[in-house]
Design a protein around this motif. Structure first.
Motif, PDB file in Angstrom:
ATOM      1  N   TYR A   3      83.671  28.577 -28.957  1.00  9.43           N
ATOM      2  CA  TYR A   3      83.846  28.313 -30.378  1.00  9.43           C
ATOM      3  C   TYR A   3      84.789  27.132 -30.537  1.00  9.43           C
ATOM      4  O   TYR A   3      85.665  26.906 -29.697  1.00  9.43           O
ATOM      5  CB  TYR A   3      84.486  29.513 -31.086  1.00  9.43           C
ATOM      6  CG  TYR A   3      83.594  30.719 -31.201  1.00  9.43           C
ATOM      7  CD1 TYR A   3      82.831  30.928 -32.344  1.00  9.43           C
ATOM      8  CD2 TYR A   3      83.513  31.651 -30.170  1.00  9.43           C
ATOM      9  CE1 TYR A   3      82.014  32.043 -32.458  1.00  9.43           C
ATOM     10  CE2 TYR A   3      82.701  32.765 -30.281  1.00  9.43           C
ATOM     11  CZ  TYR A   3      81.959  32.954 -31.424  1.00  9.43           C
ATOM     12  OH  TYR A   3      81.150  34.052 -31.537  1.00  9.43           O
ATOM     13  N   GLN A 100      82.881  37.252 -30.698  1.00 10.82           N
ATOM     14  CA  GLN A 100      83.209  36.643 -31.984  1.00 10.82           C
ATOM     15  C   GLN A 100      84.464  37.302 -32.560  1.00 10.82           C
ATOM     16  O   GLN A 100      85.293  36.630 -33.187  1.00 10.82           O
ATOM     17  CB  GLN A 100      82.054  36.785 -32.967  1.00 10.82           C
ATOM     18  CG  GLN A 100      82.383  36.154 -34.317  1.00 10.82           C
ATOM     19  CD  GLN A 100      81.224  36.120 -35.273  1.00 10.82           C
ATOM     20  OE1 GLN A 100      80.076  36.216 -34.862  1.00 10.82           O
ATOM     21  NE2 GLN A 100      81.527  35.991 -36.542  1.00 10.82           N
ATOM     22  N   THR A 107      91.599  32.731 -34.578  1.00 13.65           N
ATOM     23  CA  THR A 107      91.547  31.834 -35.733  1.00 13.65           C
ATOM     24  C   THR A 107      92.481  32.299 -36.838  1.00 13.65           C
ATOM     25  O   THR A 107      93.119  31.475 -37.502  1.00 13.65           O
ATOM     26  CB  THR A 107      90.101  31.700 -36.240  1.00 13.65           C
ATOM     27  OG1 THR A 107      89.285  31.260 -35.147  1.00 13.65           O
ATOM     28  CG2 THR A 107      89.998  30.684 -37.361  1.00 13.65           C
ATOM     29  N   GLU A 118      88.234  26.485 -39.993  1.00 10.80           N
ATOM     30  CA  GLU A 118      86.828  26.861 -39.808  1.00 10.80           C
ATOM     31  C   GLU A 118      86.595  27.262 -38.360  1.00 10.80           C
ATOM     32  O   GLU A 118      87.010  26.561 -37.444  1.00 10.80           O
ATOM     33  CB  GLU A 118      85.935  25.676 -40.162  1.00 10.80           C
ATOM     34  CG  GLU A 118      84.460  25.940 -39.964  1.00 10.80           C
ATOM     35  CD  GLU A 118      83.592  24.743 -40.291  1.00 10.80           C
ATOM     36  OE1 GLU A 118      82.382  24.811 -40.018  1.00 10.80           O
ATOM     37  OE2 GLU A 118      84.107  23.725 -40.802  1.00 10.80           O
ATOM     38  N   ARG A 120      83.607  27.869 -35.731  1.00  6.35           N
ATOM     39  CA  ARG A 120      82.181  27.576 -35.586  1.00  6.35           C
ATOM     40  C   ARG A 120      81.776  27.728 -34.125  1.00  6.35           C
ATOM     41  O   ARG A 120      82.447  27.205 -33.234  1.00  6.35           O
ATOM     42  CB  ARG A 120      81.891  26.155 -36.042  1.00  6.35           C
ATOM     43  CG  ARG A 120      80.391  25.887 -36.109  1.00  6.35           C
ATOM     44  CD  ARG A 120      80.052  24.491 -36.525  1.00  6.35           C
ATOM     45  NE  ARG A 120      80.631  24.136 -37.802  1.00  6.35           N
ATOM     46  CZ  ARG A 120      80.503  22.939 -38.360  1.00  6.35           C
ATOM     47  NH1 ARG A 120      79.813  21.994 -37.738  1.00  6.35           N
ATOM     48  NH2 ARG A 120      81.050  22.670 -39.510  1.00  6.35           N
ATOM     49  N   ALA A 129      75.992  32.167 -29.694  1.00  6.74           N
ATOM     50  CA  ALA A 129      76.197  30.848 -30.307  1.00  6.74           C
ATOM     51  C   ALA A 129      74.954  29.969 -30.231  1.00  6.74           C
ATOM     52  O   ALA A 129      74.933  28.887 -30.753  1.00  6.74           O
ATOM     53  CB  ALA A 129      77.377  30.139 -29.623  1.00  6.74           C
TER      54      ALA A 129
END
Length: 130
Positions: A3, A100, A107, A118, A120, A129
């Motif tokens: 990520y 995740q 995060t 963000e 991602r 992913a």
């Protein structure tokens, strides 16, 4: 799974750490700023210890950016930044984690007052992913 954590910010003047230049961060008590900084530093240490931090960089002033676009079949180069809004990409971290949920945990520690962060997935960075 890989990520990227994108830190969006708009400090005036531009500087790093961006939070030091954001009114929403500066309005926090000294105790709260120290807690937020400590949370961030602990998470960075944990990422290193667990081998989850692939890399990351703080980015320079968006006013120094150059934009490369196409117009009328020709390349056009202009001064940046691209974003029409008030926030600009301030930096990023590339992480490689098991899930995740872990990426979201990390995060959360990277987000602070006055910033938008963000998360991602990286294309090809793992099963979820792709």
């Amino acid at each position: 799974m890989k990520y990227v954590i994108l830190i969006q910010s708009n400090p005036q003047p531009w500087g790093h750490p961006t939070s030091d230049f954001l009114p929403a961060y500066q309005e926090q008590s000294q105790e709260e700023r120290e807690r937020l900084n400590g949370d961030f530093e602990r998470m960075l240490g944990e990422l290193g210890d667990r081998g989850e931090l692939v890399g990351g960089e703080a980015l320079g002033d968006p006013a120094a950016a150059r934009l490369f676009r196409w117009s009328g079949g020709e390349r056009v180069v202009t001064d940046g930044p691209y974003a029409e809004g008030k926030e600009h990409l301030a930096g990023f971290f590339l992480i490689d984690v098991e899930s995740q949920e872990r990426a979201e945990e990390i995060t959360r520690a990277f987000s602070g007052p006055g910033e938008t962060v963000e998360l991602r997935p990286v294309m090809g960075g793992g099963d979820d992913a792709d």
